[in-house]
Design a protein around this motif. Structure first.
Motif, PDB file in Angstrom:
ATOM      1  N   UNK A 143     -11.084   0.783   4.369  1.00 43.16           N
ATOM      2  CA  UNK A 143     -11.006  -0.276   3.365  1.00 43.16           C
ATOM      3  C   UNK A 143     -11.400  -1.627   3.960  1.00 43.16           C
ATOM      4  N   UNK A 144     -11.041  -1.869   5.226  1.00 44.12           N
ATOM      5  CA  UNK A 144     -11.417  -3.110   5.887  1.00 44.12           C
ATOM      6  C   UNK A 144     -12.856  -3.057   6.377  1.00 44.12           C
ATOM      7  N   UNK A 145     -13.266  -1.891   6.871  1.00 41.71           N
ATOM      8  CA  UNK A 145     -14.606  -1.757   7.443  1.00 41.71           C
ATOM      9  C   UNK A 145     -15.693  -2.024   6.424  1.00 41.71           C
ATOM     10  N   UNK A 146     -15.426  -1.685   5.153  1.00 46.01           N
ATOM     11  CA  UNK A 146     -16.454  -1.870   4.127  1.00 46.01           C
ATOM     12  C   UNK A 146     -16.814  -3.346   3.962  1.00 46.01           C
ATOM     13  N   UNK A 147     -15.909  -4.239   4.384  1.00 49.69           N
ATOM     14  CA  UNK A 147     -16.160  -5.672   4.264  1.00 49.69           C
ATOM     15  C   UNK A 147     -16.735  -6.284   5.544  1.00 49.69           C
ATOM     16  N   UNK A 148     -16.853  -5.465   6.588  1.00 48.65           N
ATOM     17  CA  UNK A 148     -17.279  -5.986   7.895  1.00 48.65           C
ATOM     18  C   UNK A 148     -18.583  -5.386   8.391  1.00 48.65           C
ATOM     19  N   UNK A 191       0.092  -2.015   3.836  1.00 49.83           N
ATOM     20  CA  UNK A 191       1.092  -1.664   4.845  1.00 49.83           C
ATOM     21  C   UNK A 191       0.402  -1.490   6.194  1.00 49.83           C
ATOM     22  N   UNK A 192       0.047  -2.588   6.878  1.00 50.02           N
ATOM     23  CA  UNK A 192      -0.639  -2.482   8.163  1.00 50.02           C
ATOM     24  C   UNK A 192       0.136  -1.687   9.204  1.00 50.02           C
ATOM     25  N   UNK A 193       1.459  -1.767   9.153  1.00 46.04           N
ATOM     26  CA  UNK A 193       2.275  -1.081  10.157  1.00 46.04           C
ATOM     27  C   UNK A 193       2.028   0.423  10.156  1.00 46.04           C
ATOM     28  N   UNK A 194       1.751   0.993   8.995  1.00 46.86           N
ATOM     29  CA  UNK A 194       1.479   2.438   8.924  1.00 46.86           C
ATOM     30  C   UNK A 194       0.217   2.771   9.722  1.00 46.86           C
ATOM     31  N   UNK A 195      -0.818   1.939   9.580  1.00 43.48           N
ATOM     32  CA  UNK A 195      -2.061   2.178  10.314  1.00 43.48           C
ATOM     33  C   UNK A 195      -1.834   2.027  11.811  1.00 43.48           C
ATOM     34  N   UNK A 228       0.803  -1.218   0.000  1.00 48.42           N
ATOM     35  CA  UNK A 228       0.000   0.000   0.000  1.00 48.42           C
ATOM     36  C   UNK A 228       0.832   1.263   0.000  1.00 48.42           C
ATOM     37  N   UNK A 229       0.430   2.206  -0.819  1.00 50.42           N
ATOM     38  CA  UNK A 229       1.110   3.502  -0.858  1.00 50.42           C
ATOM     39  C   UNK A 229       0.151   4.666  -0.610  1.00 50.42           C
ATOM     40  N   UNK A 230      -1.159   4.396  -0.558  1.00 55.41           N
ATOM     41  CA  UNK A 230      -2.132   5.468  -0.347  1.00 55.41           C
ATOM     42  C   UNK A 230      -2.854   5.894  -1.602  1.00 55.41           C
ATOM     43  N   UNK A 231      -2.924   5.002  -2.600  1.00 54.56           N
ATOM     44  CA  UNK A 231      -3.579   5.359  -3.859  1.00 54.56           C
ATOM     45  C   UNK A 231      -5.072   5.643  -3.678  1.00 54.56           C
ATOM     46  N   UNK A 232      -5.745   4.819  -2.882  1.00 54.41           N
ATOM     47  CA  UNK A 232      -7.196   4.959  -2.778  1.00 54.41           C
ATOM     48  C   UNK A 232      -7.621   6.298  -2.179  1.00 54.41           C
ATOM     49  N   UNK A 288      -2.889  -3.191  19.955  1.00 54.40           N
ATOM     50  CA  UNK A 288      -2.664  -4.619  19.781  1.00 54.40           C
ATOM     51  C   UNK A 288      -2.959  -4.902  18.310  1.00 54.40           C
ATOM     52  N   UNK A 289      -1.912  -4.937  17.489  1.00 57.91           N
ATOM     53  CA  UNK A 289      -2.081  -5.005  16.051  1.00 57.91           C
ATOM     54  C   UNK A 289      -2.372  -6.404  15.536  1.00 57.91           C
ATOM     55  N   UNK A 290      -3.300  -6.477  14.581  1.00 54.18           N
ATOM     56  CA  UNK A 290      -3.660  -7.749  13.947  1.00 54.18           C
ATOM     57  C   UNK A 290      -3.572  -7.561  12.432  1.00 54.18           C
ATOM     58  N   UNK A 291      -2.394  -7.801  11.845  1.00 52.24           N
ATOM     59  CA  UNK A 291      -2.245  -7.620  10.391  1.00 52.24           C
ATOM     60  C   UNK A 291      -2.793  -8.811   9.616  1.00 52.24           C
ATOM     61  N   UNK A 292      -3.431  -8.512   8.490  1.00 48.34           N
ATOM     62  CA  UNK A 292      -3.914  -9.532   7.568  1.00 48.34           C
ATOM     63  C   UNK A 292      -3.365  -9.210   6.182  1.00 48.34           C
ATOM     64  N   UNK A 293      -3.486 -10.170   5.274  1.00 50.40           N
ATOM     65  CA  UNK A 293      -3.030  -9.951   3.905  1.00 50.40           C
ATOM     66  C   UNK A 293      -3.877  -8.871   3.242  1.00 50.40           C
ATOM     67  N   UNK A 294      -3.285  -8.156   2.304  1.00 49.71           N
ATOM     68  CA  UNK A 294      -4.011  -7.122   1.568  1.00 49.71           C
ATOM     69  C   UNK A 294      -5.230  -7.729   0.887  1.00 49.71           C
ATOM     70  N   UNK A 295      -6.361  -7.035   0.970  1.00 48.10           N
ATOM     71  CA  UNK A 295      -7.632  -7.470   0.379  1.00 48.10           C
ATOM     72  C   UNK A 295      -8.207  -8.700   1.080  1.00 48.10           C
ATOM     73  N   UNK A 296      -7.817  -8.952   2.313  1.00 49.96           N
ATOM     74  CA  UNK A 296      -8.326 -10.118   3.039  1.00 49.96           C
ATOM     75  C   UNK A 296      -9.848 -10.071   3.114  1.00 49.96           C
TER      76      UNK A 296
END
Length: 316
Positions: A275-280, A231-235, A50-54, A247-255
């Protein structure tokens, strides 16, 4: 990212040869390139992750609308089952059209998806758009373009400078010399680069969207942070900067998130990206919060892009 393993170097050379031949094929035979009847602005990157395109696409669409254009966004629809070409509706699920297209559509911008972007973009034109913004299309040479914007991460930049799989590059670093604008997400921009900042200090409750809270309300106490982005670390770092015990929980991009991904029984708040919330949304709980961000750029950047697009439009 340091020196790549020796076994990756032959594969890198093979990958470089494929990338070079594909680009040369379109340069030597312009008939392969589809030129649309409206200007096309491509926003992409040359690295994986991720670079911030969206956020930039959403902000660019808003800025162009404010300057009199009717923009639409074309995307591949990665992660969705729909192959397209397809024009999104407000009711389409991310599992069908992809998480990023869903998020962009929620901002009120027309979005079309398709493996073949020219055909998908034509749906936008047929729907009344007079400007096409291509999300992540730098490497999709078949779609003709009038402006290329490349986004790079200001902290990771180009990593070790090697192509896949030896490094993070989709294309050689020399590709930056052919784009119109290089946008740097955070960090310190170098010469001829434009700085973009992602701002977001408010959380929105996912069970009750009318309920909002500043991130400072979460400071000094633990919270689960969920991120299925490049790039979960940025968030995670952005939340920690507000004093939150992450308490970070990283997942694969587009999980593709399911209820089973959220087995936290401690009652702590759960924070996630838009981006994650739209799927939850369908199984969100009262202590889940999304943290929207917006891309902040100099007004001169939007003006310059609009001026270039007008010149292209008026010259056709």
């Amino acid at each position: 990212m340091g020196r790549p393993p020796l076994w990756t170097r032959p594969l890198e050379a093979l990958y470089a040869r494929v990338v070079r031949k594909r680009a040369e094929s379109f340069r030597s035979d312009p008939s392969q390139v589809v030129r649309l009847s409206v200007p096309v602005v491509v926003v992409g990157n040359i690295t994986i992750g991720g670079t911030g395109k969206t956020p930039l696409i959403v902000a660019l669409a808003q800025a162009m609308t404010e300057r009199g254009f009717r923009p639409g966004v074309v995307s591949r629809g990665y992660g969705g089952s729909e192959r397209g070409p397809y024009l999104l509706t407000e009711d389409d699920a991310p599992s069908k059209v992809g998480d990023e297209p869903s998020l962009i559509r929620q901002s009120g911008v027309p979005v079309a998806i398709g493996r073949e972007r020219p055909e998908a973009a034509q749906l936008l034109i047929d729907a009344g758009c007079d400007l096409v913004l291509a999300d992540d299309g730098l490497q999709h040479h078949r779609l003709g373009r009038d402006v290329e914007i490349c986004v790079i991460d200001g902290e990771r930049r180009l990593g070790n400078g090697h192509l896949l799989p030896a490094g993070p590059l989709r294309e050689p670093a020399s590709r930056l010399g052919s784009v119109d604008v290089i946008v740097v997400n955070g960090g310190s921009p170098q010469a001829n680069e434009v700085l973009m900042r992602l701002e977001g200090g408010v959380a929105v409750n996912m069970d009750d969207p009318a309920l909002t809270a500043p991130l400072s309300d979460f400071a000094g106490r633990p919270a689960h942070a969920v991120a299925g982005i490049g790039n979960p670390a940025r968030f995670f770092a952005s939340l920690a900067a507000h004093g939150i015990a992450v308490d970070g929980h990283p997942f694969a991009d587009h999980h593709a998130f399911t209820r089973d991904d959220f087995t936290f029984a401690d009652g702590c708040p759960v924070l996630m990206t838009d981006k994650d919330a739209v799927k939850c949304r369908e199984f969100a709980r009262a202590n889940w919060w999304r943290v929207p961000v917006r891309a902040v750029m100099p007004e001169s950047f939007w003006d310059a892009v609009a001026a270039k697009v007008r010149r292209v439009r008026d010259g056709r």
